[in-house]
Design a protein around this motif. Sequence first.
Motif, mmCIF file in Angstrom:
data_model
loop_
_atom_site.group_PDB
_atom_site.id
_atom_site.type_symbol
_atom_site.label_atom_id
_atom_site.label_comp_id
_atom_site.label_asym_id
_atom_site.label_seq_id
_atom_site.Cartn_x
_atom_site.Cartn_y
_atom_site.Cartn_z
ATOM 1 N N PHE A 103 0.819 -1.204 0.000
ATOM 2 C CA PHE A 103 0.000 0.000 0.000
ATOM 3 C C PHE A 103 0.858 1.261 0.000
ATOM 4 N N SER A 104 2.038 1.189 0.578
ATOM 5 C CA SER A 104 2.986 2.296 0.534
ATOM 6 C C SER A 104 4.392 1.720 0.426
ATOM 7 N N THR A 105 5.283 2.481 -0.182
ATOM 8 C CA THR A 105 6.669 2.062 -0.306
ATOM 9 C C THR A 105 7.535 2.997 0.529
ATOM 10 N N VAL A 106 8.293 2.433 1.443
ATOM 11 C CA VAL A 106 9.121 3.227 2.342
ATOM 12 C C VAL A 106 10.528 2.647 2.355
ATOM 13 N N LYS A 107 11.525 3.513 2.216
ATOM 14 C CA LYS A 107 12.916 3.165 2.464
ATOM 15 C C LYS A 107 13.447 4.230 3.413
ATOM 16 N N MET A 108 13.761 3.819 4.629
ATOM 17 C CA MET A 108 14.010 4.790 5.690
ATOM 18 C C MET A 108 15.130 4.321 6.596
ATOM 19 N N THR A 109 15.968 5.256 7.032
ATOM 20 C CA THR A 109 16.948 4.977 8.075
ATOM 21 C C THR A 109 16.791 6.021 9.170
ATOM 22 N N ALA A 110 17.162 5.643 10.392
ATOM 23 C CA ALA A 110 17.090 6.565 11.522
ATOM 24 C C ALA A 110 18.332 6.381 12.380
ATOM 25 N N THR A 111 18.926 7.493 12.764
ATOM 26 C CA THR A 111 20.077 7.492 13.653
ATOM 27 C C THR A 111 19.729 8.315 14.889
ATOM 28 N N ASP A 113 20.719 10.107 18.714
ATOM 29 C CA ASP A 113 21.855 10.631 19.452
ATOM 30 C C ASP A 113 22.101 9.789 20.706
ATOM 31 N N GLN A 114 23.174 10.082 21.439
ATOM 32 C CA GLN A 114 23.599 9.241 22.549
ATOM 33 C C GLN A 114 22.542 9.129 23.640
ATOM 34 N N LEU A 115 21.810 10.211 23.901
ATOM 35 C CA LEU A 115 20.781 10.209 24.942
ATOM 36 C C LEU A 115 19.415 9.782 24.405
ATOM 37 N N GLY A 116 19.312 9.584 23.097
ATOM 38 C CA GLY A 116 18.036 9.183 22.520
ATOM 39 C C GLY A 116 17.012 10.285 22.478
ATOM 40 N N GLN A 117 17.439 11.544 22.499
ATOM 41 C CA GLN A 117 16.504 12.662 22.551
ATOM 42 C C GLN A 117 16.368 13.395 21.225
ATOM 43 N N SER A 118 17.141 13.005 20.222
ATOM 44 C CA SER A 118 16.980 13.550 18.882
ATOM 45 C C SER A 118 17.326 12.476 17.859
ATOM 46 N N THR A 119 16.745 12.602 16.688
ATOM 47 C CA THR A 119 16.946 11.608 15.634
ATOM 48 C C THR A 119 17.156 12.319 14.300
ATOM 49 N N GLU A 120 17.907 11.650 13.424
ATOM 50 C CA GLU A 120 18.031 12.093 12.036
ATOM 51 C C GLU A 120 17.408 11.011 11.162
ATOM 52 N N ILE A 121 16.423 11.396 10.381
ATOM 53 C CA ILE A 121 15.671 10.464 9.551
ATOM 54 C C ILE A 121 15.965 10.731 8.082
ATOM 55 N N VAL A 122 16.269 9.679 7.340
ATOM 56 C CA VAL A 122 16.357 9.751 5.886
ATOM 57 C C VAL A 122 15.226 8.879 5.349
ATOM 58 N N ASN A 123 14.195 9.520 4.827
ATOM 59 C CA ASN A 123 12.973 8.836 4.404
ATOM 60 C C ASN A 123 12.773 9.036 2.910
ATOM 61 N N ASN A 124 12.952 7.942 2.149
ATOM 62 C CA ASN A 124 12.843 8.004 0.692
ATOM 63 C C ASN A 124 13.706 9.128 0.117
ATOM 64 N N GLY A 125 14.929 9.260 0.656
ATOM 65 C CA GLY A 125 15.897 10.215 0.140
ATOM 66 C C GLY A 125 15.833 11.595 0.759
ATOM 67 N N GLU A 126 14.821 11.893 1.582
ATOM 68 C CA GLU A 126 14.697 13.204 2.206
ATOM 69 C C GLU A 126 15.119 13.132 3.669
ATOM 70 N N THR A 127 15.944 14.089 4.109
ATOM 71 C CA THR A 127 16.482 14.091 5.464
ATOM 72 C C THR A 127 15.729 15.077 6.352
ATOM 73 N N SER A 128 15.414 14.652 7.580
ATOM 74 C CA SER A 128 14.769 15.522 8.558
ATOM 75 C C SER A 128 15.248 15.127 9.949
ATOM 76 N N THR A 129 15.082 16.032 10.908
ATOM 77 C CA THR A 129 15.483 15.769 12.291
ATOM 78 C C THR A 129 14.302 15.978 13.218
ATOM 79 N N PHE A 130 14.339 15.247 14.356
ATOM 80 C CA PHE A 130 13.274 15.333 15.354
ATOM 81 C C PHE A 130 13.898 15.414 16.736
ATOM 82 N N THR A 131 13.250 16.152 17.643
ATOM 83 C CA THR A 131 13.657 16.203 19.040
ATOM 84 C C THR A 131 12.430 15.984 19.918
ATOM 85 N N SER A 132 12.677 15.650 21.199
ATOM 86 C CA SER A 132 11.564 15.293 22.084
ATOM 87 C C SER A 132 11.532 16.099 23.376
ATOM 88 N N ASP A 133 12.225 17.257 23.417
ATOM 89 C CA ASP A 133 12.212 18.120 24.601
ATOM 90 C C ASP A 133 12.615 17.372 25.862
#
Length: 238
Positions: A103-111, A113-133
């Motif tokens: 139903f959907s095609t996804v190729k994704m990696t996630a890295t 940080d050491q404390l697990g409070q931020s991530t770098e996502i590469v989703n179908n070739g597009e890069t984004s970052t997330f944090t959790s306060d």
Amino acid sequence: MNTIRFFMFISGLLLSLSHAHAATVEKGKPNQRFTYEVSYLGMSIGEMTQAYQWQGSKVSVDSAADFSFMLFSFGGNQQSELDWDEDKGLFYSRYFQRESEGFSTVKMTATFDQLGQSTEIVNNGETSTFTSDGNQIVDFNAINLQISEGLKRGQTLFEFYMQTSTKVSHYFFEVKGKEMVKTPLGEVEAYRVEQIRKSDRTFVTWFAPKFDHQMVKFEYQRRVLDIEGELIDYRNDI
């Protein structure tokens, strides 16, 4: 139906609220594989598996789903690298790679940080970052392991921040007691764990001490979805 979101829901649960108890992860823990049959409205649509390979305090997890319904085939897999922190009693997601088709095609990696409070996502070739306060972010492969350890320590309330392909989602679960549950591998005593604070769905899972406090059954209902799954094969020291 989004294959990966569905797979994430039924594959795991949570990050514990309290870390005051001693760690329970055994050194030299055997490798394991759990296989579940998944049904929609009582009809089998395929299987999903979770395999754990341990090396000291590190664990590699390989989750895979292979489903078909009517003329459609869909599924995916995710490979995760996790660390166990004995002092905090927590599993930390370090990296994962996910692919899905259907139903959907996804190729994704996630890295993470050491404390697990931020991530770098590469989703179908597009890069984004997330944090959790300041809150720890995990992937779904860390969740089953974390709830297993929490149940061993008698925890009853759970909370986790889970990384998806587009956001960090916040979920809560609660242990409602113990029940006898019938499975293809026999009747077992299991903890009943329910998702709470979500009025638009019902999500119930059962975790059995006999199978290393891992999931043996689940039920998920939301709108037109009526999904069930149960453990059909368990391999230890694979």
